[in-house]
Design a protein around this motif. Structure first.
Motif, PDB file in Angstrom:
ATOM      1  N   GLY A 428     -33.909 -21.245  12.259  1.00  0.00           N
ATOM      2  CA  GLY A 428     -33.073 -21.317  11.058  1.00  0.00           C
ATOM      3  C   GLY A 428     -33.727 -20.671   9.850  1.00  0.00           C
ATOM      4  O   GLY A 428     -33.141 -19.776   9.223  1.00  0.00           O
ATOM      5  N   PRO A 429     -34.954 -21.104   9.485  1.00  0.00           N
ATOM      6  CA  PRO A 429     -35.618 -20.483   8.320  1.00  0.00           C
ATOM      7  C   PRO A 429     -35.871 -18.978   8.503  1.00  0.00           C
ATOM      8  O   PRO A 429     -35.865 -18.229   7.534  1.00  0.00           O
ATOM      9  CB  PRO A 429     -36.945 -21.246   8.235  1.00  0.00           C
ATOM     10  CG  PRO A 429     -36.680 -22.554   8.897  1.00  0.00           C
ATOM     11  CD  PRO A 429     -35.704 -22.263   9.997  1.00  0.00           C
ATOM     12  N   ARG A 430     -36.059 -18.555   9.760  1.00  0.00           N
ATOM     13  CA  ARG A 430     -36.364 -17.133  10.010  1.00  0.00           C
ATOM     14  C   ARG A 430     -35.145 -16.244   9.726  1.00  0.00           C
ATOM     15  O   ARG A 430     -35.252 -15.199   9.080  1.00  0.00           O
ATOM     16  CB  ARG A 430     -36.814 -16.967  11.469  1.00  0.00           C
ATOM     17  CG  ARG A 430     -36.874 -15.539  11.988  1.00  0.00           C
ATOM     18  CD  ARG A 430     -38.067 -14.767  11.453  1.00  0.00           C
ATOM     19  NE  ARG A 430     -38.208 -13.505  12.134  1.00  0.00           N
ATOM     20  CZ  ARG A 430     -37.500 -12.399  11.866  1.00  0.00           C
ATOM     21  NH1 ARG A 430     -36.583 -12.438  10.905  1.00  0.00           N
ATOM     22  NH2 ARG A 430     -37.722 -11.285  12.534  1.00  0.00           N
ATOM     23  N   PHE A 431     -33.940 -16.662  10.173  1.00  0.00           N
ATOM     24  CA  PHE A 431     -32.760 -15.778  10.052  1.00  0.00           C
ATOM     25  C   PHE A 431     -31.750 -16.227   8.989  1.00  0.00           C
ATOM     26  O   PHE A 431     -30.835 -15.469   8.657  1.00  0.00           O
ATOM     27  CB  PHE A 431     -32.058 -15.668  11.418  1.00  0.00           C
ATOM     28  CG  PHE A 431     -32.876 -14.951  12.440  1.00  0.00           C
ATOM     29  CD1 PHE A 431     -33.040 -13.574  12.380  1.00  0.00           C
ATOM     30  CD2 PHE A 431     -33.518 -15.650  13.452  1.00  0.00           C
ATOM     31  CE1 PHE A 431     -33.803 -12.903  13.322  1.00  0.00           C
ATOM     32  CE2 PHE A 431     -34.284 -14.984  14.395  1.00  0.00           C
ATOM     33  CZ  PHE A 431     -34.436 -13.610  14.333  1.00  0.00           C
ATOM     34  N   LYS A 432     -31.903 -17.479   8.490  1.00  0.00           N
ATOM     35  CA  LYS A 432     -31.054 -17.978   7.397  1.00  0.00           C
ATOM     36  C   LYS A 432     -29.562 -17.784   7.690  1.00  0.00           C
ATOM     37  O   LYS A 432     -29.065 -18.220   8.705  1.00  0.00           O
ATOM     38  CB  LYS A 432     -31.485 -17.314   6.086  1.00  0.00           C
ATOM     39  CG  LYS A 432     -32.936 -17.645   5.725  1.00  0.00           C
ATOM     40  CD  LYS A 432     -33.379 -16.959   4.464  1.00  0.00           C
ATOM     41  CE  LYS A 432     -34.852 -17.305   4.193  1.00  0.00           C
ATOM     42  NZ  LYS A 432     -35.386 -16.564   3.041  1.00  0.00           N
ATOM     43  N   LYS A 433     -28.838 -17.066   6.784  1.00  0.00           N
ATOM     44  CA  LYS A 433     -27.377 -16.934   6.929  1.00  0.00           C
ATOM     45  C   LYS A 433     -26.965 -16.147   8.173  1.00  0.00           C
ATOM     46  O   LYS A 433     -25.816 -16.238   8.620  1.00  0.00           O
ATOM     47  CB  LYS A 433     -26.780 -16.270   5.696  1.00  0.00           C
ATOM     48  CG  LYS A 433     -27.224 -14.838   5.456  1.00  0.00           C
ATOM     49  CD  LYS A 433     -26.604 -14.291   4.175  1.00  0.00           C
ATOM     50  CE  LYS A 433     -27.055 -12.869   3.891  1.00  0.00           C
ATOM     51  NZ  LYS A 433     -26.662 -11.917   4.910  1.00  0.00           N
ATOM     52  N   ASP A 434     -27.873 -15.352   8.741  1.00  0.00           N
ATOM     53  CA  ASP A 434     -27.547 -14.567   9.941  1.00  0.00           C
ATOM     54  C   ASP A 434     -27.802 -15.350  11.231  1.00  0.00           C
ATOM     55  O   ASP A 434     -27.613 -14.818  12.335  1.00  0.00           O
ATOM     56  CB  ASP A 434     -28.380 -13.277   9.977  1.00  0.00           C
ATOM     57  CG  ASP A 434     -28.013 -12.326   8.839  1.00  0.00           C
ATOM     58  OD1 ASP A 434     -26.826 -12.304   8.472  1.00  0.00           O
ATOM     59  OD2 ASP A 434     -28.910 -11.622   8.335  1.00  0.00           O
ATOM     60  N   GLY A 435     -28.229 -16.611  11.094  1.00  0.00           N
ATOM     61  CA  GLY A 435     -28.634 -17.380  12.257  1.00  0.00           C
ATOM     62  C   GLY A 435     -27.559 -17.501  13.332  1.00  0.00           C
ATOM     63  O   GLY A 435     -27.823 -17.264  14.522  1.00  0.00           O
ATOM     64  N   ASP A 466     -30.169  -6.426  20.425  1.00  0.00           N
ATOM     65  CA  ASP A 466     -29.181  -5.760  19.572  1.00  0.00           C
ATOM     66  C   ASP A 466     -28.241  -6.800  18.968  1.00  0.00           C
ATOM     67  O   ASP A 466     -27.624  -7.586  19.697  1.00  0.00           O
ATOM     68  CB  ASP A 466     -28.349  -4.756  20.388  1.00  0.00           C
ATOM     69  CG  ASP A 466     -29.195  -3.574  20.867  1.00  0.00           C
ATOM     70  OD1 ASP A 466     -30.193  -3.262  20.201  1.00  0.00           O
ATOM     71  OD2 ASP A 466     -28.845  -2.979  21.910  1.00  0.00           O
ATOM     72  N   VAL A 467     -28.145  -6.800  17.631  1.00  0.00           N
ATOM     73  CA  VAL A 467     -27.239  -7.713  16.924  1.00  0.00           C
ATOM     74  C   VAL A 467     -26.507  -6.913  15.847  1.00  0.00           C
ATOM     75  O   VAL A 467     -27.099  -6.552  14.823  1.00  0.00           O
ATOM     76  CB  VAL A 467     -27.984  -8.902  16.282  1.00  0.00           C
ATOM     77  CG1 VAL A 467     -26.983  -9.853  15.624  1.00  0.00           C
ATOM     78  CG2 VAL A 467     -28.819  -9.641  17.312  1.00  0.00           C
ATOM     79  N   ALA A 468     -25.257  -6.626  16.090  1.00  0.00           N
ATOM     80  CA  ALA A 468     -24.478  -5.826  15.146  1.00  0.00           C
ATOM     81  C   ALA A 468     -24.317  -6.558  13.821  1.00  0.00           C
ATOM     82  O   ALA A 468     -24.082  -7.768  13.790  1.00  0.00           O
ATOM     83  CB  ALA A 468     -23.110  -5.504  15.736  1.00  0.00           C
ATOM     84  N   GLY A 469     -24.509  -5.815  12.720  1.00  0.00           N
ATOM     85  CA  GLY A 469     -24.280  -6.376  11.388  1.00  0.00           C
ATOM     86  C   GLY A 469     -25.471  -7.080  10.787  1.00  0.00           C
ATOM     87  O   GLY A 469     -25.387  -7.606   9.681  1.00  0.00           O
ATOM     88  N   VAL A 470     -26.588  -7.114  11.497  1.00  0.00           N
ATOM     89  CA  VAL A 470     -27.791  -7.768  10.972  1.00  0.00           C
ATOM     90  C   VAL A 470     -28.894  -6.724  10.854  1.00  0.00           C
ATOM     91  O   VAL A 470     -29.308  -6.120  11.857  1.00  0.00           O
ATOM     92  CB  VAL A 470     -28.248  -8.922  11.883  1.00  0.00           C
ATOM     93  CG1 VAL A 470     -29.558  -9.520  11.355  1.00  0.00           C
ATOM     94  CG2 VAL A 470     -27.168  -9.991  11.965  1.00  0.00           C
ATOM     95  N   GLY A 471     -29.371  -6.493   9.640  1.00  0.00           N
ATOM     96  CA  GLY A 471     -30.453  -5.537   9.405  1.00  0.00           C
ATOM     97  C   GLY A 471     -30.136  -4.163   9.947  1.00  0.00           C
ATOM     98  O   GLY A 471     -29.068  -3.593   9.712  1.00  0.00           O
ATOM     99  N   SER A 472     -31.047  -3.640  10.750  1.00  0.00           N
ATOM    100  CA  SER A 472     -30.877  -2.307  11.346  1.00  0.00           C
ATOM    101  C   SER A 472     -30.059  -2.351  12.631  1.00  0.00           C
ATOM    102  O   SER A 472     -29.875  -1.332  13.287  1.00  0.00           O
ATOM    103  CB  SER A 472     -32.256  -1.703  11.644  1.00  0.00           C
ATOM    104  OG  SER A 472     -32.944  -2.513  12.605  1.00  0.00           O
ATOM    105  N   GLY A 473     -29.596  -3.546  12.994  1.00  0.00           N
ATOM    106  CA  GLY A 473     -28.840  -3.692  14.235  1.00  0.00           C
ATOM    107  C   GLY A 473     -29.703  -4.185  15.374  1.00  0.00           C
ATOM    108  O   GLY A 473     -29.208  -4.435  16.470  1.00  0.00           O
ATOM    109  N   LYS A 474     -31.010  -4.355  15.124  1.00  0.00           N
ATOM    110  CA  LYS A 474     -31.932  -4.888  16.132  1.00  0.00           C
ATOM    111  C   LYS A 474     -32.718  -6.041  15.524  1.00  0.00           C
ATOM    112  O   LYS A 474     -33.113  -5.990  14.359  1.00  0.00           O
ATOM    113  CB  LYS A 474     -32.893  -3.806  16.626  1.00  0.00           C
ATOM    114  CG  LYS A 474     -32.219  -2.745  17.497  1.00  0.00           C
ATOM    115  CD  LYS A 474     -33.256  -1.801  18.086  1.00  0.00           C
ATOM    116  CE  LYS A 474     -32.603  -0.753  18.965  1.00  0.00           C
ATOM    117  NZ  LYS A 474     -32.039  -1.344  20.189  1.00  0.00           N
TER     118      LYS A 474
END
Length: 656
Positions: A428-435, A466-474
Motif C-alpha cells: 500500500g505505501p509503495r504504490f499508494k493510489k495506484d495500488g 506491465d501495468v497500463a496507466g502507471v508510470g512508464s507502464g512497467k
C-alpha cells in the motif's frame, strides 16, 4: 405487381389480400385519420384474436411442454444496461441519405432493390418473362432510369446475383464500395447518395422527472431475463439446464419501414433463453425425439458461393456433420419448425438460413433464421442463436453480481497452480493510489507467465510487470513485496457461467406470413377470399347461422352460442337478412373454420348441420354430438375427416 401465390397455386395481387385484411379489420395503420405514421399499425378484433391464439399456442408448445420459467420484464431499460450489453454501440443498421431531397434509405435494402430492378430489366431485354412489383413502382416520385430494359453483361449478372445471395453479410464500408462501383442512386430522383452511416435502432428516452437517467425502450426482451438469471436459478432449485421465457412488446426505430406488418417500429416478441452447461457439449436430453425431422437448410457456405439453393437434411444429420453447431441449437430449430407447421405455415415456403459472419449479432456464436417466403421475398420470422456466455459474462463483470452456477463436485478436484502473495503492509505505501490498478494487473497474470516470473524472482530477486496507466507502464517488484509459489488447491464446488441458446420469435411477422400462406379463393369466384387458419388459431371457431329470421330459430341459436362458449369454443351468431351463402362467405374471409346451420329440422329434433370451411362439406347430428365434435376439432384432437367418418354426411341444402 407484387403477387401472392396461394395454397391452391393461384397467383393473386398482394393488394387484393391487403385490402381484404384491412377491410375486415385484421389490422389498420395507426393514427390513420391524422395521416398515419410509417411502421406503426393497430390490430382489429380478428387480428387481435389470431395474435392471441398464436401466443397461446406458443406458450403451450414451448413454455408448458418444455417446463420454462416465464417472466414479464419492464420495457423501459436504463442506458447502463444496454451499454454493457453492447446494444448502444452495435445495435445499428446502415443508412444513406440523398443530400438534395433529405430522403433516407436503409443501405442494404437500397442495394437489393436497385440490383433486383436491373436484373429484371436485363430479363426484359433478353425477352424473358418477368413480374414487376407495381406497388413499389407506384411509390416512386417519377420513373427511375433503373426500370429501363437494359441488357447486362453475363459477368455483371453473375456478380449481381452473388451480391444478392449474401446481401446480409455486408457492413457499411462494403455497402459503400458496392454503391460506388455500381453507381447506385436514389431510384426516384437519380440523385447521388452520401456514404452509409450507422444508425442506432433504439428509441431513446429519459426516466424520471429530472431527466438525468437516460434510457431506451427495449429492443428485445432478453436483457431482463439475463439480469434475473440468479433469481431464476434459485427458483429452479439450482437445477441446470433450464429455460426462461418472455412475451412482450419491443421497439426498433426502423430506418424506412415499407413492408406493412413485416417491418414495424413496435412489435410483439416471444423469446426463450435456454441455459446450458458449456462442458456438456450442449447436449439435449430430448434430441432423440426430433433427430429424424427433415428440414430445408441454407448454410452460410452456400450463400457465400453466391447461391440460395437449400439442402434437405434431417436435423440429426445436420448436427452430426457440424452444419448445426450442437444438439440444443438443433433441438430448438426442429421445435421451431414443428410450431410453425402447427400454425398452418406452408412447409414448401419455410427454410432455415444460417447467418454469415458479418451479419451475426455481436453476442452470437452461431445463428439460424426460420424464414418464410412471402410476396416480399424470404422474411426472417424466428431467429435461433447461440449467444454463448456473452450476456451473463458482461453483466457479471460490470456489476460483480454472481451470474454463475455453483454446483458440488462428485469428487474434489485438485488443481496445481502458481499462487501470488503480496505483502499488503508494504504494498500500500509503495504504490499508494495506484495500488488497486497494480494488484489487478498482477491477479490477471496467466499461469504460464507466473511460472516465468517465479524463476526470475528466484534468480534476480525482483521482477517487472506491465501495468497500463502507471508510470512508464512497467512496475518493479522485489521479494519483499511479492512471493510466487506453486501450490495445490482443492475445489469442492464447480463454478461456471452458462451458455445460452435463444429462440426469438417475431409474432407479427409470423402472423402476416401465415395470412399469405393460408389465403386462397373459390374456383370461379376469385373475389371470394378464404383464410384457411387451422382451428386452433382461427379468430372465431364457429359461425352459428339461422336459416332465416323465423323467431323459432332464435332460442336454439342463443342456447348453442352459450353452450359452446362455456366449453371454450369461441363463436358468433349471424342472423342478418343476407343469404346463408353470403353469410358464410363473409366469415370465410375471417377464417372461421366451421359453421352451424339452425333450420326447421333443428326445431323438430334438436339436430344441426356442421359445415367445414375449406371443403364446404356438411354433417348432421344432435346438439351434444355437434358440440363435442367442435370441441375436439378446436383442441386438435380430431380432424374434419375424422368427424366425417363418424357423423352422417348431410347434402340436403346448398349453402355455398
Amino acid at each position: 405487381m407484387a403477387t401472392v401465390t396461394t395454397k391452391t397455386g393461384q397467383v393473386v395481387d398482394r393488394m387484393v389480400l391487403d385490402s381484404m385484411l384491412r377491410r375486415r379489420l385484421f389490422y389498420t395503420p395507426s393514427f390513420e385519420i391524422y395521416g398515419g405514421v410509417s411502421g406503426l399499425y393497430d390490430y382489429g378484433p380478428p387480428g387481435c384474436a389470431v395474435l392471441n391464439n398464436i401466443v397461446d399456442l406458443w406458450r403451450k408448445h414451448f413454455v408448458l411442454e418444455e417446463d420454462m420459467l416465464e417472466v414479464d420484464c419492464t420495457m423501459l431499460t436504463p442506458h447502463e444496461i444496454l451499454k454493457t450489453s453492447g446494444h448502444v454501440e452495435k445495435f445499428a443498421d446502415w443508412m444513406c441519405k440523398d443530400p438534395k431531397t433529405g430522403e433516407i434509405f436503409r443501405a442494404d435494402h437500397l442495394v437489393e432493390e436497385v440490383l433486383e430492378t436491373r436484373l429484371k430489366g436485363d430479363k426484359e431485354a433478353r425477352g424473358q418473362k418477368v413480374v414487376v412489383d407495381e406497388e413499389k413502382e407506384a411509390k416512386k416520385k417519377k420513373k427511375s432510369k433503373e426500370a429501363k430494359a437494359v441488357k447486362l453483361d453475363d459477368a455483371v449478372v453473375k456478380e449481381y446475383e452473388e451480391i444478392l445471395a449474401q446481401i446480409d453479410n455486408y457492413d457499411g464500408p462494403a455497402l459503400e464500395k458496392i454503391i460506388t462501383k455500381f453507381d447506385i442512386r436514389n431510384p426516384a430522383t437519380d440523385g447521388n447518395l452520401l456514404p452509409p452511416v450507422a444508425f442506432n435502432l433504439m428509441f431513446q428516452t429519459s426516466i424520471g422527472p429530472s431527466s438525468n437517467m437516460p434510457g431506451y425502450l427495449r429492443p428485445e426482451t432478453a436483457q431482463g431475463q439475463f439480469l434475473n438469471f440468479q433469481k431464476l436459478l434459485e427458483f429452479n432449485q439450482q437445477s441446470m439446464p433450464f429455460a426462461s421465457a418472455s412475451i412482450g412488446k419491443s421497439f426498433r426505430n426502423e430506418i424506412s419501414p415499407r413492408a406493412g406488418l413485416l417491418r414495424v417500429r413496435e412489435f410483439l416478441m416471444a423469446e426463450i433463453e435456454h441455459y446450458v452447461d458449456p462442458e456438456s457439449g450442449k447436449k439435449h436430453t430430448r434430441f432423440e425425439e426430433i433427430k429424424d425431422m427433415e428440414l430445408s437448410l441454407l448454410p452460410r457456405e452456400v450463400q457465400l458461393s453466391g447461391s440460395t439453393k437449400t439442402v434437405s437434411m434431417t436435423i440429426g444429420k445436420a448436427v452430426e456433420t457440424g452444419m448445426v453447431d450442437n444438439e440444443t441449437l438443433g433441438y430448438f430449430i426442429a421445435r421451431i419448425q414443428a410450431f410453425l407447421l402447427r400454425l398452418g405455415v406452408n412447409p414448401k415456403k419455410l427454410r432455415f438460413r444460417q447467418h454469415m459472419a458479418n451479419e451475426m449479432a455481436h453476442y452470437a456464436a452461431d445463428c439460424w433464421d426460420a424464414e418464410l417466403e412471402t410476396s416480399y421475398g424470404w422474411i426472417e420470422c424466428v431467429g435461433c442463436a447461440d449467444r454463448s456466455a456473452y450476456d451473463l459474462t458482461v453483466h457479471k463483470n460490470k456489476t460483480g453480481a454472481p451470474l454463475v452456477v455453483r454446483e458440488p463436485r462428485a469428487e474434489p478436484l485438485k488443481v496445481e497452480e502458481w499462487q501470488i502473495d503480496l505483502d499488503k503492509k508494504k504494498f500500500g505505501p509503495r504504490f499508494k493510489k495506484d495500488g488497486k490498478t497494480v494488484e489487478a494487473a498482477i491477479e490477471a497474470l496467466s499461469q504460464d507467465f507466473r511460472e516465468k516470473l517465479a524463476l526470475d524472482l528466484e534468480k534476480q530477486g525482483k521482477i517487472e510487470v506491465d501495468v497500463a496507466g502507471v508510470g512508464s507502464g512497467k512496475v518493479e517488484l522485489d521479494k519483499d513485496l511479492i512471493q510466487i509459489e506453486k501450490r495445490t488447491r482443492v475445489e469442492n464446488v464447480r463454478e461456471y457461467t452458462p451458455n445460452v441458446i435463444e429462440p426469438s420469435f417475431g409474432i407479427g411477422r409470423i402472423l402476416y406470413s401465415l395470412m399469405e400462406h393460408v389465403y386462397w379463393s373459390r374456383e370461379g369466384d376469385e373475389a371470394r377470399g378464404v383464410l384457411s387458419f387451422p382451428p386452433v388459431i382461427a379468430p372465431t371457431k364457429v359461425l352459428i347461422v339461422p336459416l332465416s329470421s323465423n323467431p323459432a330459430f332464435r332460442p336454439l341459436s342463443q342456447h348453442l352460442m352459450m353452450k359452446l362458449r362455456r366449453m371454450g369454443v369461441s363463436n358468433r351468431v349471424d342472423d342478418s337478412s343476407a343469404s346463408i351463402g353470403k353469410r358464410y362467405a363473409r366469415n370465410d374471409e375471417l377464417g372461421t373454420p366451421f359453421g352451424i346451420t339452425v333450420d326447421f329440422q333443428s326445431v323438430k329434433d334438436n339436430t344441426f348441420t356442421l359445415r367445414d370451411r375449406d371443403s364446404t362439406k356438411q354433417v348432421r347430428a344432435s346438439e351434444d354430438e355437434i358440440a363435442q365434435a367442435l370441441k375436439s376439432l378446436v383442441d386438435g384432437e380430431e380432424t374434419w375427416e375424422d368427424i366425417r367418418q363418424r357423423l352422417p354426411e348431410f347434402t340436403g341444402q346448398e349453402i355455398d
